[in-house]
Design an enzyme around this catalytic site. Sequence first.
Site, PDB file in Angstrom:
ATOM      1  N   ASN A 120       2.523  -8.394  -2.189  1.00 35.24           N
ATOM      2  CA  ASN A 120       1.528  -7.336  -2.263  1.00 35.24           C
ATOM      3  C   ASN A 120       1.675  -6.579  -3.581  1.00 35.24           C
ATOM      4  O   ASN A 120       2.789  -6.198  -3.955  1.00 35.24           O
ATOM      5  CB  ASN A 120       1.710  -6.344  -1.104  1.00 35.24           C
ATOM      6  CG  ASN A 120       0.906  -5.066  -1.323  1.00 35.24           C
ATOM      7  OD1 ASN A 120      -0.294  -5.037  -1.113  1.00 35.24           O
ATOM      8  ND2 ASN A 120       1.569  -4.006  -1.769  1.00 35.24           N
ATOM      9  N   GLU A 121       0.581  -6.406  -4.270  1.00 36.16           N
ATOM     10  CA  GLU A 121       0.567  -5.633  -5.518  1.00 36.16           C
ATOM     11  C   GLU A 121       1.759  -5.979  -6.394  1.00 36.16           C
ATOM     12  O   GLU A 121       2.525  -5.114  -6.833  1.00 36.16           O
ATOM     13  CB  GLU A 121       0.488  -4.129  -5.225  1.00 36.16           C
ATOM     14  CG  GLU A 121      -0.823  -3.738  -4.569  1.00 36.16           C
ATOM     15  CD  GLU A 121      -1.032  -2.227  -4.463  1.00 36.16           C
ATOM     16  OE1 GLU A 121      -0.141  -1.453  -4.871  1.00 36.16           O
ATOM     17  OE2 GLU A 121      -2.098  -1.815  -3.967  1.00 36.16           O
ATOM     18  N   TYR A 150      -9.656   1.495  -4.675  1.00 37.86           N
ATOM     19  CA  TYR A 150      -9.863   2.696  -3.862  1.00 37.86           C
ATOM     20  C   TYR A 150     -10.908   3.598  -4.511  1.00 37.86           C
ATOM     21  O   TYR A 150     -10.964   3.718  -5.740  1.00 37.86           O
ATOM     22  CB  TYR A 150      -8.552   3.469  -3.698  1.00 37.86           C
ATOM     23  CG  TYR A 150      -7.578   2.803  -2.751  1.00 37.86           C
ATOM     24  CD1 TYR A 150      -7.672   2.992  -1.382  1.00 37.86           C
ATOM     25  CD2 TYR A 150      -6.570   1.973  -3.230  1.00 37.86           C
ATOM     26  CE1 TYR A 150      -6.780   2.387  -0.512  1.00 37.86           C
ATOM     27  CE2 TYR A 150      -5.676   1.364  -2.365  1.00 37.86           C
ATOM     28  CZ  TYR A 150      -5.789   1.578  -0.999  1.00 37.86           C
ATOM     29  OH  TYR A 150      -4.911   0.969  -0.145  1.00 37.86           O
ATOM     30  N   GLU A 210      -7.437  -4.238   0.351  1.00 38.99           N
ATOM     31  CA  GLU A 210      -7.250  -2.783   0.369  1.00 38.99           C
ATOM     32  C   GLU A 210      -8.462  -2.145  -0.287  1.00 38.99           C
ATOM     33  O   GLU A 210      -8.704  -2.344  -1.487  1.00 38.99           O
ATOM     34  CB  GLU A 210      -5.962  -2.359  -0.347  1.00 38.99           C
ATOM     35  CG  GLU A 210      -4.685  -2.678   0.413  1.00 38.99           C
ATOM     36  CD  GLU A 210      -3.443  -2.046  -0.204  1.00 38.99           C
ATOM     37  OE1 GLU A 210      -3.574  -0.956  -0.815  1.00 38.99           O
ATOM     38  OE2 GLU A 210      -2.353  -2.638  -0.066  1.00 38.99           O
ATOM     39  N   GLN A 232      -6.638   2.980   5.853  1.00 39.20           N
ATOM     40  CA  GLN A 232      -5.924   2.155   6.816  1.00 39.20           C
ATOM     41  C   GLN A 232      -6.424   2.488   8.212  1.00 39.20           C
ATOM     42  O   GLN A 232      -7.139   3.475   8.396  1.00 39.20           O
ATOM     43  CB  GLN A 232      -4.424   2.396   6.701  1.00 39.20           C
ATOM     44  CG  GLN A 232      -3.838   1.845   5.406  1.00 39.20           C
ATOM     45  CD  GLN A 232      -2.316   1.974   5.382  1.00 39.20           C
ATOM     46  OE1 GLN A 232      -1.664   2.330   6.339  1.00 39.20           O
ATOM     47  NE2 GLN A 232      -1.750   1.694   4.222  1.00 39.20           N
TER      48      GLN A 232
END
Length: 516
Positions: A195-196, A263, A319, A368
């Site tokens: 992840n990331e 985001y 995400e 989330q």
Amino acid sequence: MLRTLSLIATIGIAALSSIAVAQEASIVVNADQGKVKISRHIYGHFSEHLGHCIYGGMYVGENSPIPNTNGVRNDVIDALKNIKIPNLRWPGGCFADEYHWMDGIGPKENRSRMVNTHWGGVVEDNSFGTNEFLNMCEELGCEPYICGNVGSGSVEEMSKWVEYMTFDGESPMANLRKQNGREKPWKVSFLAVGNESWGCGGNMTPDFYAQNYRRYQTFCRNYGDNHLLKVAGGANVDDYNWTETIMKNVPLNQMWGLSLHYYTHPGGWDNKGSATQFTDEKYVETLKRAHHMDELVTRHDAIMTKYDPKKRVALVVDEWGSWYDVEPGTNPGFLFQQNTMRDAMIAAITLNIFHAHADRVRMANIAQIVNVLQAVILTDGEKMILTPTYHIFDMYKVHQDATALPISVNTPDYTKGKFTIPQVSATASKDANGVVHVSLTNVSLEKSIKVSVDIRGMKTKTASEAQLLTAKNIADHNTFDEPHTIELAQFSDYKLKDNVLTVTLPAKSVVTIAVK
């Protein structure tokens, strides 16, 4: 003089006409030309060991007075089943790359305790681990999306995790699973390899990660009839070089998907602002940033298409969502924020964008699921509320696995201060029964708008099952004291005649209508 007056009058009439037209929008839907399915997995969710997402949000333990099934809250289970949650990502997030799965199996009193260094510095007792998560997914009827540890974990550790979860036979990990009370393996389709990795997952370069991905995924095997759909760690927002490097260096047959994280926040990472207190200009700025998702998907898709013209590799936006300052008085590391009608708009606009790119975007996960960032559910002890974002997922569930329909939207702009966005956003799909669902969003804070939807390629007979989500004020939200301030309502301000659906769309609203 008469001619001059006449010219002035003509200009005045034209100006008035222009004002009138500005409150109308027109849409064309080609109901007979859809070719691409909107994967239900676009409607996925994300659960991380962060704040009260897992503990207290979803999992309260078997001995809790809060009604539960194997420790998972029944009210949360029922709410998530209602929106047909298709998949759930776990255990992170940044937490994934410091998570060692063997710490979270076996008798709970023997499980290792650790400090959650990423999120609040709290003690993680690992009482919610692999068995609890996968059993919860079975209860929810959704597919687990496991995020493996590349940053601080080994190839052997990830390989053994896959074996523990999915191997049906005689092996050390399968025997360990049986000792822990699970005879048969689980079905695990989705596996993220890290992840990331460009950031909290290891601060890797794209070349270094590509080589690590190839190595790790090699030892994540398919056992029996369980087929892993492996997702490579992708770009942070507009890091197009990362996408180029992965696509160039990882064979297409070694990855099912490539991730993207983005985001929506109003003023950048250092000035995200309040979730509930914002100006009209800040509202439009936030939605403009939500619209930026379209550019990101388009440009990443173009790079992927250079190496993958048949679009075998999915773009997985695992995400996405709004990110504001935490609520006053809460732990800054828990990322708890309220959820207003503004967030419902963000969700609708983003899902519309995913539908438009359904040939490449085949999975996504809003961040989330409970109590963190743009959550669909908030909890406080025994109390639970549904957020405006939840109601968008409820309204939009009719689009899951339906065919995306080509749609063109002619809309006026909407401006506040220095920010301008389209006033109307829309999407349409046709389900397996031939029913067309049209979803419309009006972002104006002040004015309704008349929208004509020309549905071509089918003989329409009825329009029905219309749902509306709106609020008196754009900052309105549900609270534990007033949980029903914003919720779905029936909608009737529409008519269908000669294949044209005419809708008077209220200010700050989202509407979905079924046409047969």
